[in-house]
Write a protein that holds these residues in place. Structure first.
Motif, PDB file in Angstrom:
ATOM      1  N   ALA A   1       0.738  -1.171   0.398  1.00 43.44           N
ATOM      2  CA  ALA A   1      -0.109   0.040   0.143  1.00 43.44           C
ATOM      3  C   ALA A   1       1.154   1.351  -0.447  1.00 43.44           C
ATOM      4  CB  ALA A   1      -0.522  -0.040   1.539  1.00 43.44           C
ATOM      5  N   ASP A   2       0.238   2.140  -0.369  1.00 43.10           N
ATOM      6  CA  ASP A   2       0.393   3.640  -1.023  1.00 43.10           C
ATOM      7  C   ASP A   2       0.590   4.670   0.118  1.00 43.10           C
ATOM      8  OD1 ASP A   2       2.072   5.917  -1.377  1.00 43.10           O
ATOM      9  OD2 ASP A   2       1.357   5.971  -3.677  1.00 43.10           O
ATOM     10  N   VAL A   3       1.188   4.906   0.632  1.00 45.96           N
ATOM     11  CA  VAL A   3       1.053   6.034   3.044  1.00 45.96           C
ATOM     12  C   VAL A   3       1.056   7.437   2.281  1.00 45.96           C
ATOM     13  CG1 VAL A   3       1.554   3.722   4.012  1.00 45.96           C
ATOM     14  CG2 VAL A   3       3.579   5.750   3.755  1.00 45.96           C
ATOM     15  N   GLU A   4       1.907   7.760   0.702  1.00 45.17           N
ATOM     16  CA  GLU A   4       1.977   8.926   0.612  1.00 45.17           C
ATOM     17  C   GLU A   4       0.907  10.140   0.714  1.00 45.17           C
ATOM     18  OE1 GLU A   4       4.976  10.658  -0.180  1.00 45.17           O
ATOM     19  OE2 GLU A   4       5.536   8.084  -0.023  1.00 45.17           O
ATOM     20  N   GLU A   5      -0.522   9.709   0.574  1.00 44.25           N
ATOM     21  CA  GLU A   5      -1.890  10.587   0.183  1.00 44.25           C
ATOM     22  C   GLU A   5      -2.317  10.856   1.605  1.00 44.25           C
ATOM     23  OE1 GLU A   5      -6.159  11.345  -1.083  1.00 44.25           O
ATOM     24  OE2 GLU A   5      -4.755   9.909  -1.717  1.00 44.25           O
ATOM     25  N   LEU A   6      -1.597   9.606   2.163  1.00 49.48           N
ATOM     26  CA  LEU A   6      -1.968   9.183   4.056  1.00 49.48           C
ATOM     27  C   LEU A   6      -1.235  10.684   5.026  1.00 49.48           C
ATOM     28  CD1 LEU A   6      -2.980   8.176   6.667  1.00 49.48           C
ATOM     29  CD2 LEU A   6      -1.689   6.497   6.825  1.00 49.48           C
ATOM     30  N   VAL A   7       0.343  10.366   4.722  1.00 48.00           N
ATOM     31  CA  VAL A   7       0.816  11.407   5.688  1.00 48.00           C
ATOM     32  C   VAL A   7       0.843  12.643   5.473  1.00 48.00           C
ATOM     33  CG1 VAL A   7       3.801  11.555   6.181  1.00 48.00           C
ATOM     34  CG2 VAL A   7       2.761   9.426   5.933  1.00 48.00           C
ATOM     35  N   ARG A   8       0.703  12.898   3.494  1.00 44.54           N
ATOM     36  CA  ARG A   8       0.344  13.975   3.245  1.00 44.54           C
ATOM     37  C   ARG A   8      -0.808  14.706   4.067  1.00 44.54           C
ATOM     38  NH1 ARG A   8       0.545  13.487  -1.430  1.00 44.54           N
ATOM     39  NH2 ARG A   8      -1.271  13.629  -2.440  1.00 44.54           N
TER      40      ARG A   8
ATOM     41  N   HIS B   1       7.043  15.168   4.057  1.00 47.92           N
ATOM     42  CA  HIS B   1       5.864  15.642   3.818  1.00 47.92           C
ATOM     43  C   HIS B   1       5.668  15.655   5.608  1.00 47.92           C
ATOM     44  CE1 HIS B   1       4.478  14.285  -0.495  1.00 47.92           C
ATOM     45  NE2 HIS B   1       4.047  12.650   0.486  1.00 47.92           N
ATOM     46  N   ALA B   2       6.169  16.200   6.524  1.00 43.91           N
ATOM     47  CA  ALA B   2       6.024  16.073   7.763  1.00 43.91           C
ATOM     48  C   ALA B   2       7.188  16.058   8.483  1.00 43.91           C
ATOM     49  CB  ALA B   2       5.206  15.354   8.135  1.00 43.91           C
ATOM     50  N   PRO B   3       8.295  16.691   7.744  1.00 40.56           N
ATOM     51  CA  PRO B   3       9.741  17.008   8.379  1.00 40.56           C
ATOM     52  C   PRO B   3      10.306  17.587   9.696  1.00 40.56           C
ATOM     53  CG  PRO B   3       9.292  19.061   6.440  1.00 40.56           C
ATOM     54  CD  PRO B   3       7.430  17.858   6.544  1.00 40.56           C
ATOM     55  N   ASP B   4       9.540  18.277   9.781  1.00 40.73           N
ATOM     56  CA  ASP B   4      10.040  18.842  11.150  1.00 40.73           C
ATOM     57  C   ASP B   4       8.968  18.031  12.178  1.00 40.73           C
ATOM     58  OD1 ASP B   4      10.490  20.590  10.522  1.00 40.73           O
ATOM     59  OD2 ASP B   4       8.919  22.423  10.301  1.00 40.73           O
ATOM     60  N   VAL B   5       8.000  16.323  11.890  1.00 41.58           N
ATOM     61  CA  VAL B   5       7.535  16.054  13.353  1.00 41.58           C
ATOM     62  C   VAL B   5       8.531  15.223  13.416  1.00 41.58           C
ATOM     63  CG1 VAL B   5       5.404  14.020  13.560  1.00 41.58           C
ATOM     64  CG2 VAL B   5       5.004  16.209  12.231  1.00 41.58           C
ATOM     65  N   PRO B   6       8.890  14.958  14.712  1.00 46.02           N
ATOM     66  CA  PRO B   6       9.676  13.888  15.505  1.00 46.02           C
ATOM     67  C   PRO B   6       9.411  12.929  15.609  1.00 46.02           C
ATOM     68  CG  PRO B   6       8.424  14.921  17.680  1.00 46.02           C
ATOM     69  CD  PRO B   6       7.850  15.929  15.805  1.00 46.02           C
ATOM     70  N   VAL B   7      10.022  11.707  15.120  1.00 46.10           N
ATOM     71  CA  VAL B   7       9.742  10.238  14.531  1.00 46.10           C
ATOM     72  C   VAL B   7      11.228   9.398  15.539  1.00 46.10           C
ATOM     73  CG1 VAL B   7       9.737   8.577  12.734  1.00 46.10           C
ATOM     74  CG2 VAL B   7       9.459  11.026  12.212  1.00 46.10           C
ATOM     75  N   VAL B   8      10.976   8.461  15.867  1.00 51.31           N
ATOM     76  CA  VAL B   8      10.995   7.396  16.734  1.00 51.31           C
ATOM     77  C   VAL B   8      10.948   6.145  16.209  1.00 51.31           C
ATOM     78  CG1 VAL B   8      11.224   6.297  18.573  1.00 51.31           C
ATOM     79  CG2 VAL B   8      11.022   9.033  19.031  1.00 51.31           C
ATOM     80  N   ASP B   9      11.415   5.547  15.547  1.00 46.98           N
ATOM     81  CA  ASP B   9      12.231   4.436  15.082  1.00 46.98           C
ATOM     82  C   ASP B   9      12.301   3.104  16.576  1.00 46.98           C
ATOM     83  OD1 ASP B   9      13.696   1.669  13.430  1.00 46.98           O
ATOM     84  OD2 ASP B   9      12.816   3.156  11.764  1.00 46.98           O
ATOM     85  N   VAL B  10      11.406   2.246  16.418  1.00 47.31           N
ATOM     86  CA  VAL B  10      11.313   1.356  16.987  1.00 47.31           C
ATOM     87  C   VAL B  10      12.107   0.278  15.835  1.00 47.31           C
ATOM     88  CG1 VAL B  10      10.965  -0.032  19.041  1.00 47.31           C
ATOM     89  CG2 VAL B  10      10.239   2.647  19.272  1.00 47.31           C
ATOM     90  N   PRO B  11      12.916  -0.531  16.450  1.00 48.05           N
ATOM     91  CA  PRO B  11      13.320  -2.222  15.661  1.00 48.05           C
ATOM     92  C   PRO B  11      13.088  -2.942  16.346  1.00 48.05           C
ATOM     93  CG  PRO B  11      15.645  -0.881  16.289  1.00 48.05           C
ATOM     94  CD  PRO B  11      14.139   0.331  16.827  1.00 48.05           C
ATOM     95  N   SER B  12      12.481  -3.190  16.837  1.00 51.03           N
ATOM     96  CA  SER B  12      12.638  -4.517  18.420  1.00 51.03           C
ATOM     97  C   SER B  12      11.330  -5.349  18.355  1.00 51.03           C
ATOM     98  CB  SER B  12      12.698  -4.478  19.597  1.00 51.03           C
ATOM     99  OG  SER B  12      12.213  -5.424  20.346  1.00 51.03           O
ATOM    100  N   THR B  13      11.381  -6.640  17.036  1.00 50.01           N
ATOM    101  CA  THR B  13      10.462  -7.238  17.626  1.00 50.01           C
ATOM    102  C   THR B  13       9.476  -8.478  18.463  1.00 50.01           C
ATOM    103  OG1 THR B  13      11.247  -8.533  16.014  1.00 50.01           O
ATOM    104  CG2 THR B  13      10.607  -7.114  14.806  1.00 50.01           C
TER     105      THR B  13
END
Length: 503
Positions: free
Chosen positions: A401-408, A434-446
């Protein structure tokens, strides 16, 4: 092998199988897949004298429920064949008149492809159920499909029908298997039927009393092969409808599907809208759900069906998509003759299924909401639009699925994002664009305890009054058995955080 559908003695005989009391004896059937629906199909066919071979590629020793279903069928005398290879082609040495497939089996699956190439008819379990209805007085079907909202709408509809004093149930892709509902020893007055695109693909003779397609957005393209084929499958819900085809005024694709549908004489197109309803629509006037479709003086007046508070119930937030679901359910109920008071009472009695905009509590002035059922971008967008400021927990299996529109579209609402799952990088890339100023945390653990880490990160990004929203826009199977387990893990992590904080 049997003759092609509609030709020769077998094809003609299949055409005549239009009720449970028809002569099914001696019919040679392969049932593909032994899930709940496959078991019901094999059992029902065998009970009526058909010769059934039931196949599934899974191993019984690793699937206890499958093993139990296989054991019961074998005791009854069904030929059951389990394990790798049995799904790779038609059973050898067996003459076959019909294949009945479980909805998850794709058309290009080798057994089904071989059957199609040999001209053997393929039915889904919904098609079989329709053909096994009682010959006299069968319960009408009110059918619902759509990319999102099907289960909520069908359960709302069933609640309205019961509030009107009808013996009704929700069946199909939710609740009772449709064959069980059709063959129940105490017949139902009417059945609210949820239909997936998979089920619709394999259905060709359904003639519902009223039908609805709630929305169409990209999903299951891997199964159908293209968005056009997925959309075509959704549109089959309207075929042969008797009284009303219900469409979403905010989704022009659904209206176009109604225009293209071959329906019965006198069938009407009925729109539902979050705005003021025009003629032949249900919609909202101030805080009232209003019907301008099923009232005698609909050109000049409307019937009051319910209030926004009746839809909201105990929830802290009335999500727009849940209001749309309520309007669609109301339109279908009214098409069946349900009075306005029963629509209202049904909404008041309705309790949403878990993991659908479910409140998990408030900690430190921040609300935590579990919408783990938002397994595609369209569902996640609807969830995100329900709240002004969100820390978004997203990620999992995007299934292409494409998330571009959702994120924008969601960018202005985002306070922060916590990403999990196999395809989190695709969401991270869209956020960077589309949201470069929004802080993002990546959680790689499964690890199984990952949700405690996720909730802790989300709490750090949130401010009092914000909502931390689990609306992953993706499937769960990369980390969890299903979306329910994912939502449960999130809710449990929120509860532990509340406990440690003393709230």
């Amino acid at each position: 092998m049997s003759s092609a559908p509609g030709s020769g003695s077998v094809g003609g005989r299949l055409d005549g199988l239009t009720s449970g009391s028809a002569d099914w004896s001696g019919l040679r059937v392969v049932v593909a897949g032994l899930g709940v629906s496959g078991f019901a199909a094999a059992d029902s066919l065998h009970e009526r004298g058909a010769h059934v071979v039931a196949v599934d590629g899974a191993q019984a020793d690793s699937h206890p429920a499958l093993a139990e279903r296989a054991r019961i069928l074998e005791i009854l005398g069904v030929d059951v064949r389990l394990g790798p290879g049995h799904e790779a082609g038609l059973p050898a040495g067996v003459e076959i008149d019909l294949v009945v497939t479980s909805p998850g089996w794709r058309p290009d699956q080798p057994l089904l492809a071989q059957a199609a190439g040999a001209g053997i008819p393929i039915w889904g379990e919904v098609e079989l159920a329709w053909r096994m209805r009682p010959a006299v007085g069968p319960a009408p079907w009110l059918t619902v499909t759509g990319t999102n909202g099907k289960t909520t709408t069908v359960n709302m509809l069933a609640s309205m029908l019961r509030a009107a004093g009808l013996r009704a149930t929700a069946a199909g892709n939710v609740g009772t298997p449709i064959l069980e509902a059709v063959l129940h020893p105490q017949p139902f007055d009417v059945i609210a039927v949820e239909l997936s695109s998979f089920q619709l693909h394999w259905s060709d003779s359904l003639a519902p009393h009223a039908s609805a397609c709630l929305n169409v957005a990209p999903d299951h393209v891997d199964w159908h092969g293209s968005l056009a084929e997925y959309t075509r499958a959704k549109g089959k819900v309207y075929a042969r409808t008797k009284v009303a085809c219900v469409y979403n005024v905010q989704d022009p694709v659904t209206e176009q599907l109604v225009r293209e549908a071959d329906v019965q004489e006198g069938c009407r197109a009925i729109g539902f809208t979050l705005g003021t309803p025009a003629l032949s629509m249900v919609g909202v006037v101030d805080d009232i759900l209003a019907d301008r479709a099923f009232v005698e003086q609909r050109k000049t007046s409307a019937a009051e069906l319910a209030t926004l508070d009746d839809v909201r119930g105990a929830a802290a937030t009335l999500a727009p998509h849940n209001l749309a679901n309520a309007l669609a359910a109301a339109a279908l109920a009214r098409a069946y003759g349900v009075p306005p008071l029963a629509v209202r009472d049904g909404l008041r009695a309705f309790t949403p299924d878990p993991h659908r905009i479910a409140d998990c509590g408030e900690v430190g002035g921040v609300r935590y909401v579990d919408d783990s059922k938002a397994t595609n971008p369209h569902a996640a967008a609807a969830s995100l639009h329900a709240f002004p400021h969100v820390v978004w927990v997203a990620g999992g299996l995007l299934k292409g699925a494409d998330v571009e529109e959702l994120v924008r579209e969601a960018a202005p609402q985002l306070r922060g994002v916590v990403l999990i799952g196999a395809d989190r990088a695709a969401i991270a890339e869209a956020l960077a664009r589309h949201a470069p100023d929004v802080p993002v945390v990546d959680v790689p653990s499964t690890d199984t305890g990952v949700m405690d880490v996720v909730v802790a990160h989300a709490a750090g990004l949130a401010e009092p009054g914000d909502v931390v929203l689990l609306a992953p826009a993706a499937a769960s199977m990369d980390m969890f058995p299903n979306y329910g387990a994912r939502g449960d893990a999130f809710a449990a992590a929120v509860a532990r955080r509340a406990e440690t904080s003393g709230e």
